[in-house]
Design a protein around this motif. Structure first.
Motif, PDB file in Angstrom:
ATOM      1  N   GLU A  43       1.067  -1.176  -0.091  1.00 31.60           N
ATOM      2  CA  GLU A  43      -0.084  -0.139  -0.215  1.00 31.60           C
ATOM      3  C   GLU A  43       0.763   1.197   0.181  1.00 31.60           C
ATOM      4  N   LYS A  44       2.005   1.020   0.459  1.00 32.93           N
ATOM      5  CA  LYS A  44       3.078   2.341   0.383  1.00 32.93           C
ATOM      6  C   LYS A  44       3.893   2.224  -0.860  1.00 32.93           C
ATOM      7  N   GLY A  45       3.704   1.549  -1.809  1.00 35.34           N
ATOM      8  CA  GLY A  45       4.253   1.550  -3.010  1.00 35.34           C
ATOM      9  C   GLY A  45       5.556   1.035  -2.877  1.00 35.34           C
ATOM     10  N   ALA A  46       5.955   0.264  -2.075  1.00 35.02           N
ATOM     11  CA  ALA A  46       7.348  -0.386  -1.859  1.00 35.02           C
ATOM     12  C   ALA A  46       7.435  -1.717  -2.211  1.00 35.02           C
ATOM     13  N   VAL A  47       6.412  -2.354  -3.052  1.00 34.64           N
ATOM     14  CA  VAL A  47       6.497  -3.849  -3.192  1.00 34.64           C
ATOM     15  C   VAL A  47       6.316  -3.832  -4.818  1.00 34.64           C
ATOM     16  N   THR A  48       7.310  -4.645  -5.685  1.00 38.62           N
ATOM     17  CA  THR A  48       6.939  -4.791  -7.083  1.00 38.62           C
ATOM     18  C   THR A  48       5.951  -5.962  -7.341  1.00 38.62           C
ATOM     19  N   PRO A  49       5.535  -5.890  -8.381  1.00 40.51           N
ATOM     20  CA  PRO A  49       4.483  -7.308  -8.855  1.00 40.51           C
ATOM     21  C   PRO A  49       5.030  -8.637  -8.323  1.00 40.51           C
ATOM     22  N   ILE A  50       4.437  -9.460  -8.118  1.00 42.65           N
ATOM     23  CA  ILE A  50       4.850 -10.716  -7.868  1.00 42.65           C
ATOM     24  C   ILE A  50       5.499 -11.328  -9.025  1.00 42.65           C
ATOM     25  N   LYS A  51       6.685 -11.947  -8.867  1.00 41.23           N
ATOM     26  CA  LYS A  51       7.377 -12.519  -9.884  1.00 41.23           C
ATOM     27  C   LYS A  51       7.321 -14.392  -9.758  1.00 41.23           C
ATOM     28  N   ASN A  52       8.158 -14.760 -10.747  1.00 40.30           N
ATOM     29  CA  ASN A  52       8.098 -16.339 -10.605  1.00 40.30           C
ATOM     30  C   ASN A  52       9.492 -16.829 -11.042  1.00 40.30           C
ATOM     31  N   GLN A  53      10.066 -17.530  -9.867  1.00 44.00           N
ATOM     32  CA  GLN A  53      11.196 -18.055 -10.311  1.00 44.00           C
ATOM     33  C   GLN A  53      11.373 -19.192 -11.008  1.00 44.00           C
ATOM     34  N   GLY A  54      10.329 -19.684 -11.477  1.00 44.44           N
ATOM     35  CA  GLY A  54      10.224 -20.969 -12.537  1.00 44.44           C
ATOM     36  C   GLY A  54      10.968 -22.074 -11.896  1.00 44.44           C
ATOM     37  N   SER A  55      11.650 -22.711 -12.632  1.00 46.10           N
ATOM     38  CA  SER A  55      12.420 -24.066 -12.311  1.00 46.10           C
ATOM     39  C   SER A  55      13.836 -24.000 -11.978  1.00 46.10           C
ATOM     40  N   CYS A  56      14.045 -22.690 -11.248  1.00 47.31           N
ATOM     41  CA  CYS A  56      15.515 -22.489 -10.870  1.00 47.31           C
ATOM     42  C   CYS A  56      15.507 -22.208  -9.206  1.00 47.31           C
ATOM     43  N   GLY A  57      16.438 -23.025  -8.406  1.00 41.49           N
ATOM     44  CA  GLY A  57      16.234 -22.730  -7.184  1.00 41.49           C
ATOM     45  C   GLY A  57      17.079 -21.767  -6.606  1.00 41.49           C
ATOM     46  N   CYS A  58      16.350 -20.459  -6.973  1.00 39.69           N
ATOM     47  CA  CYS A  58      17.165 -19.159  -6.804  1.00 39.69           C
ATOM     48  C   CYS A  58      16.222 -18.472  -5.876  1.00 39.69           C
ATOM     49  N   CYS A  59      15.579 -18.925  -4.815  1.00 39.92           N
ATOM     50  CA  CYS A  59      14.644 -17.998  -4.268  1.00 39.92           C
ATOM     51  C   CYS A  59      15.148 -17.114  -3.365  1.00 39.92           C
ATOM     52  N   TRP A  60      16.624 -17.342  -2.794  1.00 38.75           N
ATOM     53  CA  TRP A  60      17.364 -16.270  -2.277  1.00 38.75           C
ATOM     54  C   TRP A  60      17.582 -15.120  -3.018  1.00 38.75           C
ATOM     55  N   ALA A  61      17.694 -15.098  -4.422  1.00 39.30           N
ATOM     56  CA  ALA A  61      17.813 -14.061  -5.034  1.00 39.30           C
ATOM     57  C   ALA A  61      16.738 -13.306  -5.180  1.00 39.30           C
ATOM     58  N   PHE A  62      15.309 -13.724  -5.069  1.00 36.18           N
ATOM     59  CA  PHE A  62      14.210 -12.827  -5.185  1.00 36.18           C
ATOM     60  C   PHE A  62      13.903 -12.338  -3.961  1.00 36.18           C
ATOM     61  N   SER A  63      14.196 -13.101  -2.816  1.00 32.92           N
ATOM     62  CA  SER A  63      14.019 -12.582  -1.370  1.00 32.92           C
ATOM     63  C   SER A  63      14.990 -11.100  -1.452  1.00 32.92           C
ATOM     64  N   ALA A  64      16.213 -11.242  -1.701  1.00 29.75           N
ATOM     65  CA  ALA A  64      16.963 -10.165  -1.525  1.00 29.75           C
ATOM     66  C   ALA A  64      16.869  -9.154  -2.351  1.00 29.75           C
ATOM     67  N   VAL A  65      16.289  -9.443  -3.405  1.00 27.95           N
ATOM     68  CA  VAL A  65      15.951  -8.382  -4.476  1.00 27.95           C
ATOM     69  C   VAL A  65      14.975  -7.522  -4.138  1.00 27.95           C
ATOM     70  N   ALA A  66      13.748  -8.233  -3.533  1.00 27.96           N
ATOM     71  CA  ALA A  66      12.406  -7.504  -3.027  1.00 27.96           C
ATOM     72  C   ALA A  66      12.835  -6.739  -1.864  1.00 27.96           C
ATOM     73  N   ALA A  67      13.896  -7.157  -0.925  1.00 27.64           N
ATOM     74  CA  ALA A  67      14.062  -6.308   0.115  1.00 27.64           C
ATOM     75  C   ALA A  67      14.827  -4.943  -0.341  1.00 27.64           C
ATOM     76  N   VAL A  68      15.784  -5.091  -1.304  1.00 21.19           N
ATOM     77  CA  VAL A  68      16.444  -3.888  -1.664  1.00 21.19           C
ATOM     78  C   VAL A  68      15.420  -2.972  -2.563  1.00 21.19           C
ATOM     79  N   GLU A  69      14.504  -3.675  -3.177  1.00 17.15           N
ATOM     80  CA  GLU A  69      13.530  -2.769  -4.102  1.00 17.15           C
ATOM     81  C   GLU A  69      12.727  -1.814  -2.997  1.00 17.15           C
ATOM     82  N   GLY A  70      12.528  -2.489  -1.658  1.00 15.29           N
ATOM     83  CA  GLY A  70      11.463  -1.813  -0.839  1.00 15.29           C
ATOM     84  C   GLY A  70      12.319  -0.844  -0.074  1.00 15.29           C
ATOM     85  N   ILE A  71      13.772  -0.847   0.316  1.00 12.68           N
ATOM     86  CA  ILE A  71      14.342   0.096   1.290  1.00 12.68           C
ATOM     87  C   ILE A  71      14.691   1.150   0.023  1.00 12.68           C
TER      88      ILE A  71
END
Length: 341
Positions: A133-161
Motif C-alpha cells: 500500500e505504500k508503494g514499496a513492493v513490485t508485482p509478484i514474480k516467478n522463479q520458475g524451475s530454478c532454485g534461486c529463491c534467495w535472489a528474489f528475496s534479496a531483490v525484493a528487500a532492496v527494492e523496498g528500502i
C-alpha cells in the motif's frame, strides 16, 4: 431351503451391485480428475512430450488433487488449499526447482550486527503495515524451475528500502545475482542465501534493473551492467525473535528464510496459514512485506513469495504471527536480514 437359497442369491446381487457402484464411482472420479487435468493443462499452457509423460504427470496431479480436496473437506483449519501451476510436480521436483535456500555458514564481517531497530518501543510499531500500500513492493514474480529463491528475496528487500529512501520503485535484477554471486558463496539454481547477495550488491557498486538484466531462470555468465541502485550494507534481525522481526518489518521489507517443504505450504491458497508442524529445515526464502490482525483477532505476517500469482493469495501468504514457537511458524523468525541504504 428354497427360501435360504433365495436369500443367498439376493445377498450376492447386493454385493455385486455394491462393487459395481464402487467401480463406477471410481471411474467417474478418475474421469472427473482427468477432465480437471486437461483444463489445468490448458490454463497453464502445459504440454507434455508424449502420452507416457502425460500419464506420469496425471498420476502426480491426481494425488495432489485428492490431497487438496481431502484437506479442504475436513474444514478444520484457518486456511484453504488449492491447485496452482505447480500441481503436476512431485515433491522432490518441486523442492529442487521452486525453493533453493541454503544458509550461509555465517554472516561475514561486513554485516552490521548492531540491529538498528532494537530501540523501537511498542508505541513506535503500528498495529499493522502493508508495504504494498505504500508503494514499496513490485508485482509478484516467478522463479520458475530454478532454485534461486534467495535472489528474489534479496531483490525484493532492496527494492523496498530503495523506494522507502528515494521514493522510486524499480524492479531489480535477480538474474544478476544468479550470474554473479558464486564468488560470494551462492550456487546459482542450486541454492544460496541473501547475505552474500547483499554483500555482492554493496561491493559491486549496486545492482541493475530487471529491464536491463532480465531474468532467464538459469545461471549464465556474469555481465557488466550499469547499476540502477546501490545499498550501503545489510544487517541481521536477532534470531528467534518475532518481536524484533516486527520492529524491522515496520520499517522496511525484510528477507526471511522459512520451511516450505510441506504439502500444505505448497498448496496454500487463502486464510492465515497455521500448520501444526512444518519441520525445522529452512529451505526457502521469501520477503516479509507487512503484518496485521484479522477481523477475528488472529495476528499474521504478510509474506511475498515468487511462485507466480496462481499460488496463495495472488502470490502472497498470511501466516500466523506470535504462535508461541521461538522461531515462529515454519521457522520464519530464525534467520532474517535486510539491506541498508
Amino acid at each position: 431351503m428354497a427360501f435360504e437359497k433365495n436369500l443367498v442369491v439376493v445377498a450376492i446381487f447386493i454385493v455385486l451391485g455394491t462393487l459395481a457402484s464402487q467401480a463406477t464411482s471410481r471411474t467417474l472420479s478418475e474421469a472427473s480428475i482427468a477432465a480437471k487435468h486437461d483444463q489445468w493443462m490448458t490454463k497453464y499452457g502445459r504440454v507434455y512430450a508424449d502420452n507416457a509423460e502425460k500419464e506420469r504427470r496425471f498420476a502426480i496431479f491426481k494425488n495432489n488433487v485428492q490431497f487438496v480436496e481431502k484437506f479442504n473437506a475436513e474444514g478444520s483449519k484457518t486456511y484453504k488449499l488449492g491447485l496452482n501451476e505447480h500441481s503436476d510436480l512431485s515433491d522432490e521436483e518441486f523442492l529442487r526447482q521452486r525453493t533453493g535456500y541454503k544458509r550461509a555458514t555465517e554472516f561475514t564481517s561486513s554485516a552490521n550486527i548492531s540491529f538498528r531497530y532494537k530501540d523501537l518501543s511498542p508505541t513506535d510499531v503500528p498495529p499493522s503495515i502493508d508495504w504494498r500500500e505504500k508503494g514499496a513492493v513490485t508485482p509478484i514474480k516467478n522463479q520458475g524451475s530454478c532454485g534461486c529463491c534467495w535472489a528474489f528475496s534479496a531483490v525484493a528487500a532492496v527494492e523496498g528500502i530503495i523506494q522507502i529512501k528515494r521514493g522510486k520503485l524499480i524492479s531489480l535484477s535477480e538474474q544478476q545475482l544468479l550470474d554473479c554471486t558464486s564468488d560470494n558463496g551462492n550456487n546459482g539454481c542450486d541454492g544460496g542465501s541473501m547475505p552474500p547477495s547483499f554483500e555482492y550488491i554493496q561491493q559491486n557498486g549496486g545492482i541493475a534493473s530487471e529491464e536491463n538484466y532480465p531474468y532467464q531462470a538459469m545461471e549464465g555468465t556474469c555481465a557488466a551492467n550499469q547499476p540502477a541502485v546501490q545499498i550501503t550494507g545489510y544487517e541481521k534481525v536477532p534470531a528467534n525473535s518475532e518481536e524484533d522481526l516486527l520492529k524491522a518489518v515496520s520499517m522496511q521489507p525484510v528477507s526471511i528464510a522459512i520451511v516450505a517443504s510441506g504439502e500444505e505450504f505448497r498448496y496454500y491458497q487463502s486464510g492465515v496459514f497455521s500448520p501444526t508442524d512444518c519441520g525445522t529445515r529452512l529451505d526457502h526464502a521469501v520477503t516479509a512485506v507487512g503484518f496485521g490482525t484479522t477481523e477475528d483477532g488472529t495476528k499474521y505476517w504478510l509474506l511475498k513469495n515468487q511462485w507466480g500469482e496462481s499460488w496463495g493469495e495472488n502470490g502472497y501468504m498470511k501466516i500466523l504471527r506470535d504462535a508461541g514457537a521461538p522461531g515462529g511458524v515454519c521457522g520464519l523468525a530464525q534467520y532474517a536480514c535486510y539491506p541498508t541504504a
